[in-house]
Design a protein around this motif. Structure first.
Motif, short mmCIF file in Angstrom:
data_model
loop_
_atom_site.label_atom_id
_atom_site.label_comp_id
_atom_site.label_asym_id
_atom_site.label_seq_id
_atom_site.Cartn_x
_atom_site.Cartn_y
_atom_site.Cartn_z
N GLY A 171 4.26 -12.43 11.40
CA GLY A 171 3.83 -13.82 11.51
C GLY A 171 2.75 -14.23 10.53
N GLN A 172 2.13 -13.27 9.81
CA GLN A 172 1.08 -13.64 8.86
C GLN A 172 1.70 -13.93 7.49
N PRO A 173 1.44 -15.10 6.91
CA PRO A 173 1.98 -15.37 5.58
C PRO A 173 1.34 -14.48 4.54
N PHE A 174 2.06 -14.20 3.48
CA PHE A 174 1.51 -13.32 2.45
C PHE A 174 1.82 -13.85 1.06
N CYS A 175 1.00 -13.41 0.12
CA CYS A 175 1.22 -13.66 -1.30
C CYS A 175 1.05 -12.33 -2.02
N GLN A 232 14.04 -15.07 4.46
CA GLN A 232 14.37 -16.49 4.59
C GLN A 232 13.18 -17.42 4.43
N ASN A 233 11.98 -16.85 4.26
CA ASN A 233 10.81 -17.70 4.07
C ASN A 233 9.93 -17.19 2.93
N THR A 234 10.54 -16.53 1.95
CA THR A 234 9.78 -15.98 0.83
C THR A 234 10.27 -16.55 -0.49
N VAL A 235 9.37 -17.24 -1.19
CA VAL A 235 9.65 -17.73 -2.54
C VAL A 235 9.42 -16.59 -3.52
N LEU A 285 26.35 -5.35 -4.50
CA LEU A 285 27.51 -5.50 -5.38
C LEU A 285 27.29 -4.57 -6.56
N CYS A 286 28.16 -3.57 -6.68
CA CYS A 286 28.06 -2.59 -7.77
C CYS A 286 26.67 -1.94 -7.80
N GLY A 287 26.11 -1.73 -6.61
CA GLY A 287 24.83 -1.03 -6.53
C GLY A 287 23.63 -1.91 -6.79
N THR A 288 23.81 -3.24 -6.97
CA THR A 288 22.70 -4.12 -7.27
C THR A 288 22.49 -5.09 -6.13
N VAL A 289 21.24 -5.38 -5.81
CA VAL A 289 20.94 -6.28 -4.72
C VAL A 289 20.91 -7.71 -5.23
N PHE A 290 21.68 -8.60 -4.57
CA PHE A 290 21.71 -10.01 -4.94
C PHE A 290 21.27 -10.85 -3.76
N LEU A 291 20.82 -12.05 -4.06
CA LEU A 291 20.38 -12.97 -3.02
C LEU A 291 21.49 -13.95 -2.69
N SER A 292 21.73 -14.17 -1.41
CA SER A 292 22.63 -15.25 -1.02
C SER A 292 21.80 -16.43 -0.57
N GLN A 293 22.44 -17.43 0.05
CA GLN A 293 21.78 -18.71 0.19
C GLN A 293 21.46 -19.03 1.65
N GLY A 294 20.70 -20.08 1.87
CA GLY A 294 20.36 -20.49 3.21
C GLY A 294 19.10 -21.30 3.25
N GLN A 295 18.55 -21.48 4.43
CA GLN A 295 17.39 -22.31 4.63
C GLN A 295 16.19 -21.47 5.08
N ALA A 296 15.01 -21.84 4.60
CA ALA A 296 13.79 -21.19 5.07
C ALA A 296 13.35 -21.81 6.38
N ALA A 297 12.63 -21.04 7.15
CA ALA A 297 12.09 -21.59 8.39
C ALA A 297 11.05 -22.64 8.06
N LYS A 313 5.10 -20.61 3.70
CA LYS A 313 5.93 -19.80 2.81
C LYS A 313 5.22 -18.51 2.41
N ASN A 314 5.97 -17.42 2.38
CA ASN A 314 5.51 -16.22 1.70
C ASN A 314 5.83 -16.37 0.21
N ILE A 315 5.07 -15.69 -0.63
CA ILE A 315 5.25 -15.82 -2.07
C ILE A 315 5.20 -14.44 -2.71
N VAL A 316 6.20 -14.13 -3.52
CA VAL A 316 6.19 -12.92 -4.34
C VAL A 316 6.23 -13.37 -5.80
N PHE A 317 5.15 -13.10 -6.51
CA PHE A 317 5.03 -13.49 -7.92
C PHE A 317 5.19 -12.24 -8.78
N ILE A 318 6.23 -12.22 -9.60
CA ILE A 318 6.58 -11.04 -10.40
C ILE A 318 6.34 -11.34 -11.88
N LEU A 319 5.58 -10.49 -12.52
CA LEU A 319 5.19 -10.69 -13.92
C LEU A 319 5.58 -9.48 -14.75
N ALA A 320 6.35 -9.71 -15.81
CA ALA A 320 6.67 -8.66 -16.78
C ALA A 320 5.72 -8.77 -17.97
#
Length: 472
Positions: A181-185, A292-295, A11-23, A28-35
């Motif tokens: 198939g390998q979970p990641f953090c 769908q399986n990444t926090v 949307l207007c060149g920006t990536v947004f997340l929509s909704q749904g269920q994780a497997a 769970k995969n985990i992406v931890f972002i720190l500014a």
């Protein structure tokens, strides 16, 4: 958007997340972002109408936003040690000029703990501290550090690329290379939006990426919220000294209207640059079918004073130094639990326990915080703490510790020449922390209770010896 799939919408060149269920059958995969150096109110989702952060705002609207979240210690190195170790600065003992964190805490650091359980772990960006033994292989399968000084790195073809974009490049490389198939953090630790301390030129002191060139140029940014002289006059005397770190850096960055406008625009560009980088990372998760399986978690390492109270930086006990954003997007959350705002108090001590619970592991006994998963999923946790413990110990600043509740804050600068300097604020009546009530007899019972609460943390959190015996 519908609720049948967790996709990415352009949307207007920006990536947004929509909704749904994780497997539900996979970890769970985990992406931890720190500014770096980002307090809570420098995001659109926290009420800032000028900053452009659509990707992070969308994480909040489709996830859970914490309204009262605080760093445990307001300085980058010690804060990052707390986030990874799950320990207070009091216990891990680290800061600039202090001994390394005891290597006995490596196995329970969240990257090493998850890696030992079968997770693939990655890190890119600013690591910012060290253990007393080389820990990288025990903690990470993938490690690509990037720092500032300078922010713009020369590439093999002679072009320049910003640290923020390089962090996103590395994150994308990690995601692309993850075995099926390998979970990641993955921990993405931006050095932005920290100032470039080696370059004090306005507009270069905060160096933004190419993607935000020209942004905010036509806007006159408002004066600091706490810019009136009365806020400076209310400071403890030792924080008014022009040689004191946060006062000295005020003159680096904010002391004239022209310098304030140029530097704040540049700082905002750095934040929007991070937002652009997050959008790229989320897009890659979608491309690789991992969405769908990444926090996804977003926070800052500490707050930041932008001329408030006549100060710069962080380091002190005020909320502008401590209050950080904390946003969780979990695709497993059902529709009716999205877009919530959690008002319970949280702290960086709670991050490692939360990541460990998402990984399906038991919490290490050494951790000093509590998992936030219950607040994210259900909004209620029995006996949740009514205050958070915060502190700051640094050879170049006045040392303090304290507790911050919803109504009252109490802090003690415990090494002042004339004896401990106490601070007590009624945040309900005085959210700007102007009137120090520590000596007010009407608040004697409140002070006594806050001292008791602080003492409970000091007694519960062992103090680092400062002499780890396991150096390499």
């Amino acid at each position: 958007m519908n609720g049948t799939g967790w996709g990415l919408v352009l949307l207007c060149g920006t990536v947004f997340l929509s909704q749904g269920q994780a497997a539900e059958t996979s970890r769970k995969n985990i992406v931890f972002i720190l500014a770096d150096d980002q307090r809570n109110d420098v995001l659109g989702c926290y009420g800032n109408d000028l900053i452009q952060t659509p990707t992070i705002d969308q994480l909040a609207s489709n996830g859970v936003r914490f309204e009262n979240f605080f760093c445990e210690t307001p300085i980058c190195s010690a804060s990052r040690a707390t986030l990874i170790s799950g320990l207070s600065q009091r216990t891990h003992g680290y800061n600039f000029g202090e001994p390394a964190v005891d290597a006995n805490y490596i196995p329970t650091s969240y990257p090493a703990y998850l890696k030992a359980s079968g997770y693939r772990t990655g890190f890119t960006g600013k690591y910012g501290f060290r253990f007393s033994k080389n820990d990288r292989k025990q903690q990470f399968d993938f490690f690509k550090p990037y720092d500032r000084n300078p922010y713009l790195k020369k590439m093999p073809d002679g072009s320049l690329r910003h640290e923020t974009d390089l962090c996103a490049d590395a994150a994308i490389e990690f995601i692309k290379g993850n075995p099926k198939g390998q979970p990641f953090c993955l921990s993405v630790s931006f050095n932005a939006s920290h100032a470039e301390d080696s370059d004090l030129r306005p507009g270069f002191h905060f160096q933004w990426p190419e993607s935000t060139d020209g942004l905010y140029e036509e806007i006159t940014l408002p004066s600091p919220k706490l810019g009136d002289d009365k806020y400076f006059e209310a400071l403890p005397g030792f924080l008014k000294d022009e040689g004191e770190l946060s006062r000295a850096r005020y003159f680096w960055r904010w002391d004239t209207p022209e310098k304030y406008q140029v530097n704040l625009r540049a700082y905002f560009r750095m934040i929007t640059g991070i937002d652009n980088a997050v959008a790229r990372i989320l897009a890659e998760l979608k491309t690789q079918g991992l969405d769908q399986n990444t926090v996804v978690v977003y926070t800052g390492d500490n707050g930041f004073l932008m001329a408030d109270r006549g100060l710069a930086g962080k380091w002190n006990h005020y909320d502008q130094s401590l209050h950080v954003p904390f946003i969780v997007y979990d695709p497993a959350l059902p529709e009716h639990k999205r877009g919530r705002v959690v008002t319970e108090l949280g702290t960086h001590l709670d991050v490692a326990p939360t990541i460990v619970e998402w990984a399906g592991l038991s919490k290490p006994a050494v951790y000093q915080g509590r998992s936030l998963v219950g607040l994210v999923e259900d909004g209620l946790v029995a006996d949740w703490p009514q205050e958070v413990y915060c502190e700051h110990k640094f050879k170049r600043y006045n040392n303090w510790y304290g507790v911050r509740g919803k109504r009252y804050k109490y802090a003690v600068y415990y090494e002042e020449p004339d004896g401990p300097y106490e601070c007590l604020y009624d945040l309900e009546k005085d959210p700007a922390e102007v009137a120090n009530l520590a000596a007010n007899p009407e608040y004697a019972d409140v002070r006594k209770d806050m001292v008791r609460r602080l003492d409970a943390y000091l007694n519960a959190f062992p103090e680092a010896s400062g002499k780890p015996d396991n150096k390499e």
